[in-house]
Design a protein around this motif. Structure first.
Motif, PDB file in Angstrom:
ATOM      1  N   ARG A   9     -15.178 122.127  45.030  1.00  0.00           N
ATOM      2  CA  ARG A   9     -15.951 120.944  44.673  1.00  0.00           C
ATOM      3  C   ARG A   9     -15.583 120.471  43.271  1.00  0.00           C
ATOM      4  NH1 ARG A   9     -20.345 118.910  46.959  1.00  0.00           N
ATOM      5  NH2 ARG A   9     -20.624 120.794  48.226  1.00  0.00           N
ATOM      6  N   ASN A  10     -15.312 119.148  43.166  1.00  0.00           N
ATOM      7  CA  ASN A  10     -15.017 118.515  41.887  1.00  0.00           C
ATOM      8  C   ASN A  10     -13.836 119.162  41.175  1.00  0.00           C
ATOM      9  OD1 ASN A  10     -17.232 116.768  42.213  1.00  0.00           O
ATOM     10  ND2 ASN A  10     -18.624 118.310  41.374  1.00  0.00           N
ATOM     11  N   MET A  11     -12.916 119.713  41.913  1.00  0.00           N
ATOM     12  CA  MET A  11     -11.722 120.298  41.319  1.00  0.00           C
ATOM     13  C   MET A  11     -10.507 119.522  41.797  1.00  0.00           C
ATOM     14  SD  MET A  11     -10.205 124.132  41.510  1.00  0.00           S
ATOM     15  CE  MET A  11     -10.265 124.077  43.296  1.00  0.00           C
ATOM     16  N   ARG A  12      -9.663 119.124  40.871  1.00  0.00           N
ATOM     17  CA  ARG A  12      -8.483 118.350  41.223  1.00  0.00           C
ATOM     18  C   ARG A  12      -7.277 119.261  41.408  1.00  0.00           C
ATOM     19  NH1 ARG A  12      -9.794 113.693  36.885  1.00  0.00           N
ATOM     20  NH2 ARG A  12     -11.070 115.417  36.135  1.00  0.00           N
ATOM     21  N   VAL A  13      -6.554 118.997  42.477  1.00  0.00           N
ATOM     22  CA  VAL A  13      -5.333 119.730  42.781  1.00  0.00           C
ATOM     23  C   VAL A  13      -4.174 118.746  42.730  1.00  0.00           C
ATOM     24  CG1 VAL A  13      -4.080 121.104  44.480  1.00  0.00           C
ATOM     25  CG2 VAL A  13      -6.569 121.362  44.241  1.00  0.00           C
ATOM     26  N   VAL A  14      -3.152 119.085  41.954  1.00  0.00           N
ATOM     27  CA  VAL A  14      -1.960 118.258  41.849  1.00  0.00           C
ATOM     28  C   VAL A  14      -0.866 118.885  42.711  1.00  0.00           C
ATOM     29  CG1 VAL A  14      -0.240 117.270  40.292  1.00  0.00           C
ATOM     30  CG2 VAL A  14      -2.592 117.599  39.500  1.00  0.00           C
ATOM     31  N   GLY A  15      -0.498 118.207  43.778  1.00  0.00           N
ATOM     32  CA  GLY A  15       0.570 118.666  44.651  1.00  0.00           C
ATOM     33  C   GLY A  15       1.871 117.995  44.276  1.00  0.00           C
ATOM     34  N   VAL A  16       2.958 118.767  44.232  1.00  0.00           N
ATOM     35  CA  VAL A  16       4.266 118.236  43.845  1.00  0.00           C
ATOM     36  C   VAL A  16       5.288 118.533  44.933  1.00  0.00           C
ATOM     37  CG1 VAL A  16       6.215 118.535  42.266  1.00  0.00           C
ATOM     38  CG2 VAL A  16       3.892 118.324  41.354  1.00  0.00           C
ATOM     39  N   ASP A  17       5.975 117.498  45.381  1.00  0.00           N
ATOM     40  CA  ASP A  17       7.108 117.635  46.295  1.00  0.00           C
ATOM     41  C   ASP A  17       8.362 117.484  45.453  1.00  0.00           C
ATOM     42  OD1 ASP A  17       8.450 117.840  48.817  1.00  0.00           O
ATOM     43  OD2 ASP A  17       8.772 115.678  48.779  1.00  0.00           O
ATOM     44  N   VAL A  18       9.076 118.590  45.218  1.00  0.00           N
ATOM     45  CA  VAL A  18      10.241 118.541  44.344  1.00  0.00           C
ATOM     46  C   VAL A  18      11.386 117.816  45.040  1.00  0.00           C
ATOM     47  CG1 VAL A  18       9.538 120.689  43.231  1.00  0.00           C
ATOM     48  CG2 VAL A  18      11.203 120.757  45.096  1.00  0.00           C
ATOM     49  N   GLY A  19      12.253 117.240  44.244  1.00  0.00           N
ATOM     50  CA  GLY A  19      13.399 116.501  44.773  1.00  0.00           C
ATOM     51  C   GLY A  19      14.050 115.707  43.662  1.00  0.00           C
ATOM     52  N   SER A  20      15.105 115.034  43.987  1.00  0.00           N
ATOM     53  CA  SER A  20      15.868 114.281  43.003  1.00  0.00           C
ATOM     54  C   SER A  20      15.016 113.183  42.364  1.00  0.00           C
ATOM     55  CB  SER A  20      17.099 113.647  43.656  1.00  0.00           C
ATOM     56  OG  SER A  20      17.735 112.735  42.773  1.00  0.00           O
ATOM     57  N   VAL A  21      14.855 113.238  41.040  1.00  0.00           N
ATOM     58  CA  VAL A  21      14.127 112.176  40.352  1.00  0.00           C
ATOM     59  C   VAL A  21      14.975 110.907  40.291  1.00  0.00           C
ATOM     60  CG1 VAL A  21      12.699 113.743  39.004  1.00  0.00           C
ATOM     61  CG2 VAL A  21      14.913 113.054  38.119  1.00  0.00           C
ATOM     62  N   SER A  60     -11.832 121.463  32.455  1.00  0.00           N
ATOM     63  CA  SER A  60     -11.364 122.740  31.888  1.00  0.00           C
ATOM     64  C   SER A  60     -10.635 123.608  32.912  1.00  0.00           C
ATOM     65  CB  SER A  60     -12.536 123.533  31.283  1.00  0.00           C
ATOM     66  OG  SER A  60     -13.087 122.836  30.200  1.00  0.00           O
ATOM     67  N   ARG A  61     -10.163 123.015  33.967  1.00  0.00           N
ATOM     68  CA  ARG A  61      -9.365 123.742  34.957  1.00  0.00           C
ATOM     69  C   ARG A  61      -8.552 122.748  35.766  1.00  0.00           C
ATOM     70  NH1 ARG A  61     -13.588 125.613  39.746  1.00  0.00           N
ATOM     71  NH2 ARG A  61     -14.490 123.554  40.148  1.00  0.00           N
ATOM     72  N   ALA A  62      -7.474 123.259  36.364  1.00  0.00           N
ATOM     73  CA  ALA A  62      -6.593 122.422  37.169  1.00  0.00           C
ATOM     74  C   ALA A  62      -5.759 123.322  38.060  1.00  0.00           C
ATOM     75  CB  ALA A  62      -5.692 121.562  36.280  1.00  0.00           C
ATOM     76  N   VAL A  63      -5.175 122.720  39.087  1.00  0.00           N
ATOM     77  CA  VAL A  63      -4.307 123.451  40.012  1.00  0.00           C
ATOM     78  C   VAL A  63      -3.023 122.664  40.182  1.00  0.00           C
ATOM     79  CG1 VAL A  63      -4.050 124.411  42.329  1.00  0.00           C
ATOM     80  CG2 VAL A  63      -6.310 124.373  41.233  1.00  0.00           C
ATOM     81  N   LEU A 144      -4.223 127.212  37.795  1.00  0.00           N
ATOM     82  CA  LEU A 144      -3.666 127.984  38.906  1.00  0.00           C
ATOM     83  C   LEU A 144      -2.342 127.370  39.306  1.00  0.00           C
ATOM     84  CD1 LEU A 144      -3.812 130.146  41.157  1.00  0.00           C
ATOM     85  CD2 LEU A 144      -5.034 128.444  42.562  1.00  0.00           C
ATOM     86  N   LEU A 145      -1.316 128.205  39.404  1.00  0.00           N
ATOM     87  CA  LEU A 145       0.013 127.785  39.854  1.00  0.00           C
ATOM     88  C   LEU A 145       0.253 128.386  41.228  1.00  0.00           C
ATOM     89  CD1 LEU A 145       1.906 128.504  36.519  1.00  0.00           C
ATOM     90  CD2 LEU A 145       1.039 126.299  37.313  1.00  0.00           C
ATOM     91  N   ALA A 146       0.684 127.564  42.179  1.00  0.00           N
ATOM     92  CA  ALA A 146       0.837 128.035  43.555  1.00  0.00           C
ATOM     93  C   ALA A 146       2.076 127.427  44.195  1.00  0.00           C
ATOM     94  CB  ALA A 146      -0.411 127.680  44.373  1.00  0.00           C
TER      95      ALA A 146
END
Length: 270
Positions: A9-21, A60-63, A144-146
């Motif tokens: 709840r109320n926690m933001r998760v940043v998802g990254v799809d790696v690839g050529s910038v 104060s937290r992120a993923v 958190l790094l995943a």
């Protein structure tokens, strides 16, 4: 496997799809609820970092979850241990981390994650990171790094922002679902019985983030395949969070993209 508490709840998760910038094959997406639409998305690593900074500043937290192999199995240093080098992780089947797309994603992911985490460290030098979900949900770390694996049945349909943005969103939503509801239904992939080299923890340490040293040999939190956690020492706690940058998150639309028997040889690199 340890249990997690309901912390989605109320926690933001940043998802990254790696690839050529250069070719706009990199994408990131932020989600904060299983039901709501994407909070923001983009196609540049700086935007992903700013999204993390905003979450850390406000909550104060992120993923951060990266769609690339971020832990690799290393055989024991026996005289014939080399024969296991490059073999698939347990549970990967014919989609080995070391073959084809996995190897490319690993190399690209390390470079891009190293830049993002070093940039994050420059903006928020007191961030404590972990690759272990239990340490994060217990409040022992800010970040958190995943690792995420979006493929096969878990591959989302291409949206208006493109396939890479859809993959980044799928990785973020899978991670939020795990942290909210627990590990039920998540397939298991791990480096065991080999020793684990936690590339994600090593990358974070290289970037200057505070990471428990023992995580270098612990498996990384993994979605949607698996989350593997380890007990966090009760005496260890992070310092209070202090961000040195109050830059708001950039929100721009992403551009459309122009059993110990040796595994079979199909799990080895091409």
């Amino acid at each position: 496997m340890g249990q997690t508490r309901n912390c989605g709840r109320n926690m933001r998760v940043v998802g990254v799809d790696v690839g050529s910038v250069k070719q706009s094959n990199f994408a990131w997406a932020v989600v904060d609820s299983p039901e709501r639409a994407v909070v923001s998305c983009g196609d540049d690593p700086e935007g992903a970092v700013q999204a993390l900074v905003q979450s850390l500043t406000e909550d104060s937290r992120a993923v951060l979850v990266v769609e690339a192999p971020m832990a690799v199995p290393v055989p024991a240093p026996d005289i014939d241990g080399w024969q296991w080098l490059g073999r698939a992780r347990t549970g990967e089947g014919n989609r080995a981390w070391s073959a084809g797309a996995g190897a490319g994603a690993l190399a690209t992911g390390v470079a891009q994650t190293a830049w993002m985490l070093s940039r994050l460290h420059a903006l928020a030098p007191r961030v404590v990171a972990t690759t272990q979900a239990e340490c994060f949900t217990a409040g022992k770390a800010h970040l958190l790094l995943a690792e995420a694996f979006v493929s096969g049945a878990g591959k989302p349909a291409q949206g208006a922002a493109g396939q890479h943005a859809a993959d980044a969103e799928a990785a973020a939503r899978a991670t939020l679902d795990y942290l909210t509801h627990g590990p039920e239904g998540f397939l298991q992939v791990s480096c065991a019985p080999r020793r684990c080299f936690n590339v994600l923890a090593a990358t974070a340490s290289w970037a200057g983030l505070l990471v428990p040293g023992d995580e270098l040999q612990q498996d990384v939190s993994r979605m949607p395949r698996k989350v593997r956690t380890a007990e966090c020492p009760a005496s260890w706690s992070p310092p209070s969070f202090e961000c040195h940058c109050m830059t708001p998150c950039r929100r721009k639309a992403a551009r459309k993209p122009p059993a110990e028997s040796p595994p079979s040889d199909s799990a080895a690199p091409d």
